[in-house]
Design a protein around this motif. Structure first.
Motif, PDB file in Angstrom:
ATOM      1  N   GLU A 224       0.836  -1.201   0.000  1.00 25.05           N
ATOM      2  CA  GLU A 224       0.000   0.000   0.000  1.00 25.05           C
ATOM      3  C   GLU A 224       0.876   1.260   0.000  1.00 25.05           C
ATOM      4  O   GLU A 224       0.635   2.211  -0.730  1.00 25.05           O
ATOM      5  N   LYS A 225       1.919   1.213   0.817  1.00 24.23           N
ATOM      6  CA  LYS A 225       2.792   2.387   0.935  1.00 24.23           C
ATOM      7  C   LYS A 225       3.567   2.621  -0.367  1.00 24.23           C
ATOM      8  O   LYS A 225       3.678   3.763  -0.839  1.00 24.23           O
ATOM      9  N   LEU A 226       4.074   1.541  -0.943  1.00 27.96           N
ATOM     10  CA  LEU A 226       4.836   1.666  -2.185  1.00 27.96           C
ATOM     11  C   LEU A 226       3.951   2.222  -3.298  1.00 27.96           C
ATOM     12  O   LEU A 226       4.345   3.130  -4.046  1.00 27.96           O
ATOM     13  N   ASP A 227       2.731   1.678  -3.418  1.00 26.39           N
ATOM     14  CA  ASP A 227       1.853   2.111  -4.504  1.00 26.39           C
ATOM     15  C   ASP A 227       1.394   3.558  -4.307  1.00 26.39           C
ATOM     16  O   ASP A 227       1.216   4.296  -5.278  1.00 26.39           O
ATOM     17  N   ALA A 228       1.212   3.954  -3.040  1.00 27.19           N
ATOM     18  CA  ALA A 228       0.782   5.341  -2.778  1.00 27.19           C
ATOM     19  C   ALA A 228       1.859   6.327  -3.231  1.00 27.19           C
ATOM     20  O   ALA A 228       1.550   7.354  -3.849  1.00 27.19           O
ATOM     21  N   ILE A 229       3.115   6.017  -2.945  1.00 18.58           N
ATOM     22  CA  ILE A 229       4.207   6.912  -3.351  1.00 18.58           C
ATOM     23  C   ILE A 229       4.419   6.826  -4.869  1.00 18.58           C
ATOM     24  O   ILE A 229       4.707   7.828  -5.526  1.00 18.58           O
ATOM     25  N   ALA A 230       4.214   5.612  -5.436  1.00 17.35           N
ATOM     26  CA  ALA A 230       4.385   5.428  -6.886  1.00 17.35           C
ATOM     27  C   ALA A 230       3.359   6.223  -7.679  1.00 17.35           C
ATOM     28  O   ALA A 230       3.619   6.607  -8.827  1.00 17.35           O
ATOM     29  N   ASN A 231       2.194   6.480  -7.097  1.00 14.73           N
ATOM     30  CA  ASN A 231       1.151   7.239  -7.801  1.00 14.73           C
ATOM     31  C   ASN A 231       1.648   8.610  -8.243  1.00 14.73           C
ATOM     32  O   ASN A 231       1.148   9.168  -9.208  1.00 14.73           O
ATOM     33  N   PHE A 232       2.617   9.156  -7.515  1.00 11.55           N
ATOM     34  CA  PHE A 232       3.128  10.479  -7.868  1.00 11.55           C
ATOM     35  C   PHE A 232       4.045  10.418  -9.094  1.00 11.55           C
ATOM     36  O   PHE A 232       4.414  11.441  -9.641  1.00 11.55           O
ATOM     37  N   ILE A 233       4.427   9.219  -9.473  1.00  5.28           N
ATOM     38  CA  ILE A 233       5.333   9.070 -10.608  1.00  5.28           C
ATOM     39  C   ILE A 233       4.620   8.484 -11.824  1.00  5.28           C
ATOM     40  O   ILE A 233       4.781   8.943 -12.941  1.00  5.28           O
ATOM     41  N   TRP A 234       3.829   7.450 -11.591  1.00  9.20           N
ATOM     42  CA  TRP A 234       3.267   6.719 -12.733  1.00  9.20           C
ATOM     43  C   TRP A 234       1.812   7.078 -13.063  1.00  9.20           C
ATOM     44  O   TRP A 234       1.250   6.525 -13.976  1.00  9.20           O
ATOM     45  N   ASN A 235       1.207   7.974 -12.293  1.00  2.21           N
ATOM     46  CA  ASN A 235      -0.170   8.377 -12.642  1.00  2.21           C
ATOM     47  C   ASN A 235      -0.199   9.802 -13.184  1.00  2.21           C
ATOM     48  O   ASN A 235       0.474  10.660 -12.696  1.00  2.21           O
TER      49      ASN A 235
ATOM     50  N   PRO B 229      18.139 -11.390   2.017  1.00  4.05           N
ATOM     51  CA  PRO B 229      18.772 -10.110   2.369  1.00  4.05           C
ATOM     52  C   PRO B 229      18.222  -9.544   3.669  1.00  4.05           C
ATOM     53  O   PRO B 229      17.103  -9.870   4.072  1.00  4.05           O
ATOM     54  N   ALA B 230      19.021  -8.697   4.309  1.00  9.58           N
ATOM     55  CA  ALA B 230      18.522  -7.953   5.473  1.00  9.58           C
ATOM     56  C   ALA B 230      17.954  -6.611   5.016  1.00  9.58           C
ATOM     57  O   ALA B 230      17.078  -6.052   5.660  1.00  9.58           O
ATOM     58  N   LEU B 231      18.479  -6.141   3.889  1.00  8.78           N
ATOM     59  CA  LEU B 231      18.086  -4.820   3.384  1.00  8.78           C
ATOM     60  C   LEU B 231      18.141  -4.836   1.859  1.00  8.78           C
ATOM     61  O   LEU B 231      19.072  -5.398   1.285  1.00  8.78           O
ATOM     62  N   VAL B 232      17.138  -4.246   1.230  1.00  6.95           N
ATOM     63  CA  VAL B 232      17.158  -4.110  -0.234  1.00  6.95           C
ATOM     64  C   VAL B 232      16.836  -2.663  -0.586  1.00  6.95           C
ATOM     65  O   VAL B 232      15.912  -2.075  -0.021  1.00  6.95           O
ATOM     66  N   LEU B 233      17.620  -2.094  -1.502  1.00 10.56           N
ATOM     67  CA  LEU B 233      17.273  -0.793  -2.075  1.00 10.56           C
ATOM     68  C   LEU B 233      16.706  -1.077  -3.461  1.00 10.56           C
ATOM     69  O   LEU B 233      17.352  -1.745  -4.269  1.00 10.56           O
ATOM     70  N   LEU B 234      15.502  -0.604  -3.710  1.00  9.90           N
ATOM     71  CA  LEU B 234      14.846  -0.847  -5.002  1.00  9.90           C
ATOM     72  C   LEU B 234      14.737   0.490  -5.726  1.00  9.90           C
ATOM     73  O   LEU B 234      13.976   1.369  -5.301  1.00  9.90           O
ATOM     74  N   ALA B 235      15.542   0.647  -6.789  1.00 11.65           N
ATOM     75  CA  ALA B 235      15.495   1.883  -7.576  1.00 11.65           C
ATOM     76  C   ALA B 235      14.738   1.590  -8.859  1.00 11.65           C
ATOM     77  O   ALA B 235      15.135   0.722  -9.630  1.00 11.65           O
ATOM     78  N   GLN B 236      13.618   2.306  -9.072  1.00 17.74           N
ATOM     79  CA  GLN B 236      12.805   2.112 -10.273  1.00 17.74           C
ATOM     80  C   GLN B 236      12.723   3.452 -11.004  1.00 17.74           C
ATOM     81  O   GLN B 236      12.174   4.427 -10.474  1.00 17.74           O
ATOM     82  N   ARG B 237      13.269   3.493 -12.210  1.00 18.98           N
ATOM     83  CA  ARG B 237      13.311   4.741 -12.970  1.00 18.98           C
ATOM     84  C   ARG B 237      12.245   4.707 -14.054  1.00 18.98           C
ATOM     85  O   ARG B 237      12.168   3.752 -14.841  1.00 18.98           O
ATOM     86  N   LYS B 238      11.446   5.736 -14.093  1.00 22.13           N
ATOM     87  CA  LYS B 238      10.344   5.780 -15.062  1.00 22.13           C
ATOM     88  C   LYS B 238      10.891   5.912 -16.484  1.00 22.13           C
ATOM     89  O   LYS B 238      11.805   6.680 -16.743  1.00 22.13           O
ATOM     90  N   GLU B 239      10.284   5.138 -17.388  1.00 25.45           N
ATOM     91  CA  GLU B 239      10.642   5.209 -18.804  1.00 25.45           C
ATOM     92  C   GLU B 239       9.338   5.064 -19.573  1.00 25.45           C
ATOM     93  O   GLU B 239       8.841   3.945 -19.749  1.00 25.45           O
ATOM     94  N   GLY B 240       8.718   6.160 -19.981  1.00 25.97           N
ATOM     95  CA  GLY B 240       7.372   6.095 -20.570  1.00 25.97           C
ATOM     96  C   GLY B 240       6.416   5.572 -19.518  1.00 25.97           C
ATOM     97  O   GLY B 240       6.400   6.044 -18.377  1.00 25.97           O
ATOM     98  N   ASP B 241       5.647   4.557 -19.912  1.00 27.44           N
ATOM     99  CA  ASP B 241       4.762   3.938 -18.918  1.00 27.44           C
ATOM    100  C   ASP B 241       5.463   2.809 -18.165  1.00 27.44           C
ATOM    101  O   ASP B 241       4.900   2.218 -17.243  1.00 27.44           O
ATOM    102  N   GLY B 242       6.673   2.493 -18.595  1.00 29.49           N
ATOM    103  CA  GLY B 242       7.392   1.381 -17.986  1.00 29.49           C
ATOM    104  C   GLY B 242       8.464   1.872 -17.013  1.00 29.49           C
ATOM    105  O   GLY B 242       8.439   3.015 -16.570  1.00 29.49           O
TER     106      GLY B 242
END
Lengths: 507, 268
Positions: free
Chosen positions: A496-507, B82-95
């Motif tokens: 829920e938290k991830l999608d709420a923050i993602a809305n500012f980027i992908w919507n 893992p104990a910790l993961v950093l997830l970086a997602q960069r917007k590219e169009g709709d993907g």
């Protein structure tokens, strides 16, 4: 000489006599002509050596005696509660065992009364085994009287189950000796136990097992474990059926001819056995295919040797994971992996070093407020508690502003220092080169050495930043429905938290 | 910093020995055969085993049996638990493009996927380096920023501003931001970052145990064509405040490092 205190004290009493003897020899040697000749000196040396050796032995034996005394007293104190339970048990069926324990207690007391703690300790260890066995048998009797429904509701886990799912345990498991592993004798006994034991056959097979894996455990220990194993089977079947977990499969020996009794299987059994308080051989039979990890199980004929070495950390992880899954599915037990934050603390050290020294003081007021509250939110979901938790987190986030600023300044320095140093090197070398080429080369080398030294610490961070920029063009563009879909498994509230923050980027 | 590339079937084969199905930040699908040409799972795993052997990553000796190399062992254990993961997602169009960093014990491992399906695994020296890689990947501004430029608001209000900004109602979006406490200049910059970012994406800190992301601290990151970066995050729960803050490579890296260090202290 033993560690018995009487013997030690007798030895101690000899030291003054030996010293008297030494003094007499020395006086006699000087009395004749004032000169100590070789023969007299040899005699003196012999007595001196005897005194030194005796003193060393006394010190060593006293240390052993003291250690035994401490260990005995600790174990004896620990046993007090359990001995009380034995004493309170009035079931006539256990009368003979009670008497055996009573005799064992007398023997312990006898040794302790003469301060022979080596014997007292060894006898107390045997007493502990007898008491454990007694209590296990009594508990088995009680459990056998429960209905299936009652059995499903209780925990059959060992009191030390939390120690099983730790890094330390896994480390130790890698090299732990497992008696009988891989032998045809153990394989045969396991197959006999799998068919079920009763009457004379039970004693006969368990005696065979004790010869392979004991002693300890004794036949009586194994018998109590077998009884507990049968109770665990009953719980496994009931919980498994209710949760529709499927049947417990036997090992397909055509596919895995060497698996029964192998180290892989026994390591799985060891984890399960330690979690449930039974011998690993019986624990393997709770889930006979446990420990068969990896696609190798399906790849017979396609891959030459599909089983990974059981000591390999990857296989070990799979084995422990397998055992945790079984415990959760069939016994509603298992704490999961007990990893602590400190596990990665070393890797965060460099980050902490970037922070101002005051940062720990800044978070200190919040530490007590926040730790533990998260647990209660998960357990109770209370809105009031959640609001208080939010307040704490918000205040903490604001209090750490100076820590972030300090770290940010240092990161700026790290990122820009490399480029600055390179530019400086280039300018200096150019200027020198125009005057004197040889000197320029030498100066450039000196500078390069200095820059290399500085770079050693900073290059990794600077390179990592550039690496991040470069990776953009190298990665595939993916299409996903929700950002949280990419995360894999996540706990409550995470998606829920991830999608709420993602809305500012992908919507 | 060292890098290797691995075929997904190699990773699938290795993961199966650790009883891993999901990888935090990726799920399970990227490691499974996707087309008929890839064949059934048996063929897929056999292919993985063959590739690993060929690359010298899966070695069999008469005395020690079949074993992964130390390099593969530490990579698999880090990815699997893992104990910790950093997830970086960069917007590219709709993907999106994705870079993950996985930490366990003494290993910090980055992972990306190439267009040909191969995975790139990069070993970083420490969390600072790995965070900088993520922040660089997300296109944050390099120029340092002055601290403290931020608006403390809530999800509802910032959602409304976002709606206005992305639907072209520029003046209303700027006015709303000014009303929330932004200067006129910052409000215009935030509006541009929301409406037409040069780069945008998310950086999520995922605290994990038993290969499950238990807690998430996500940040959305938007950078304008003028190289001004704004981040948006909830310091507590979604019901609490939501903050939009001016940021940069160093400011965002520092924020992540302080967040992780604090979490370690509080959860210890």
């Amino acid at each position: 000489m033993t560690s018995n205190i009487e013997t030690i004290r007798n030895a101690e009493a000899q030291i003054p006599q030996l010293r008297d003897q030494l003094r007499a020899l020395q006086a006699e040697a000087r009395a004749n002509d004032g000169v100590v000749d070789d023969e007299e000196q040899a005699e003196i040396n012999q007595v001196e050596s005897l005194i030194n050796t005796t003193q060393q032995l006394i010190t060593e034996k006293l240390r052993t005696w003291g250690a035994n005394k401490t260990a005995y007293e600790k174990l004896r104190t620990k046993l007090a509660t359990d001995l009380g339970k034995v004493e309170a048990n009035e079931d006539a069926a256990f009368g003979q065992d009670k008497r055996a324990i009573s005799v064992a207690v007398s023997k312990v007391d006898q040794a302790a009364s003469v301060e022979d703690y080596a014997t007292a300790l060894s006898r107390t260890q045997e007493l502990e085994r007898l008491v454990d066995l007694f209590l296990k048998q009594v508990e088995n009797e009680r459990l056998n009287g429960l209905t299936t429904e009652e059995l499903m509701e209780i925990s059959l886990a060992d009191e030390n189950i939390d120690e099983v799912f730790t890094e330390e345990y896994m480390e130790a498991l890698m090299t732990i000796p497992l008696k009988g592993e891989g032998t045809p004798e153990l394989r045969d006994v396991i197959k006999k136990i799998e068919k079920g034991l009763s009457g004379a056959n039970r004693t006969e097979v368990l005696t065979e097992l004790a010869e392979i894996v004991g002693e300890p455990p004794t036949v009586a220990d194994l018998d109590a474990d077998y009884a507990r194993f049968l109770i665990l089977c009953k719980q496994r079947d009931a919980i498994g059926k209710e949760g529709e977990k499927g049947d417990i499969d036997p090992v397909d020996e055509k596919l895995h001819p060497d698996f029964v009794g192998s180290r892989e299987q026994l390591m799985f059994g060891k984890v399960l056995g330690d979690a449930l308080g039974i011998h690993e051989v019986f624990a393997t039979l709770l889930s006979p295919t446990g420990g068969l990890v990896g696609p190798g199980n399906m790849l017979i004929g396609s891959v030459a040797s599909p089983h990974l070495s059981p000591d390999n950390p990857v296989a070990l992880h799979g084995t422990v994971h397998d055992a945790a899954g079984y415990l959760d599915s069939f016994h509603d037990e298992g704490p999961g992996y007990n990893y602590r934050g400190s596990e990665i603390e070393a890797m965060v050290t460099s980050a902490i070093e970037l922070l101002p020294q005051s940062w720990e003081n800044e978070i200190l007021p919040f530490t007590g407020q926040l730790s533990g509250i998260g647990y209660w939110i998960v357990e109770a979901g209370d809105e009031y508690i959640e609001a208080r938790f939010d307040e704490g987190l918000v205040a903490l986030e604001q209090a750490l502003e100076s820590a972030r600023d300090g770290a940010s300044d240092q990161i700026d320095e790290i990122v820009s220092a490399i480029e600055d140093a390179k530019q400086e090197l280039s300018d200096k070398a150019d200027a020198l080169r125009s005057d004197m080429e040889d000197a320029a080369a030498e100066a450039a080398q000196d500078l390069q050495d200095l820059v290399d030294e500085a770079q050693a610490e900073m290059l990794e961070a600077s390179d990592a930043l550039e690496d991040g920029f470069e990776k953009v063009s190298e990665t595939v563009v993916e299409t996903i429905e929700n950002v949280s879909d990419a995360v894999g498994s996540f706990g409550e509230g995470v998606g829920e938290k991830l999608d709420a923050i993602a809305n500012f980027i992908w919507n | 910093m060292t890098t290797i590339t691995m075929h997904p079937s190699e990773l699938a084969y290795a993961f199966s020995y650790s009883e891993t199905v999901d990888v935090v930040g990726w799920g399970r699908d990227p490691f499974l055969p996707t087309t008929e040409a890839d064949g059934d799972p048996k063929t897929w795993y056999a292919d993985g085993a063959a590739r690993l052997s060929e690359a010298g990553r899966l070695v069999e000796t008469p005395d020690k049996g079949l074993n992964f190399t130390d390099e593969v062992v530490s990579a698999v254990l880090t990815l699997a638990d893992p104990a910790l993961v950093l997830l970086a997602q960069r917007k590219e169009g709709d993907g999106l493009r994705r870079l993950t960093v996985h930490m366990a014990k003494d290993t910090v491992l980055g992972m990306t996927r190439h267009p040909d399906g191969m995975f790139e695994l990069t070993r970083y020296a420490d969390l600072t380096a790995a965070t900088l890689a993520c922040v660089g990947f997300l296109g944050a501004a390099r120029s340092p920023v002055q601290a403290g430029t931020r608006i403390d608001s809530n999800q509802e209000a910032l959602n409304a501003v976002h709606q206005l900004a992305t639907k072209g109602q520029t003046d209303q979006a700027v006015a709303s931001l000014v009303k929330l406490g932004a200067s006129a200049q910052d409000a215009a910059s935030i509006q541009r970052a929301m409406a037409e970012p040069a780069t945008a994406g998310m950086l999520s800190i995922l605290y994990c145990s038993d290969n499950v992301a238990r807690t998430a601290r996500p940040y959305s990151i938007m950078t304008t064509a003028d190289d001004e970066t704004w981040i948006l995050f909830s310091p507590a729960s979604l019901e609490g405040p939501m903050v939009i803050e001016r940021s940069s490579v160093s400011a965002l890296t520092a924020r992540v490092l302080v967040e992780v260090a604090t979490w370690l202290k509080i959860s210890a």
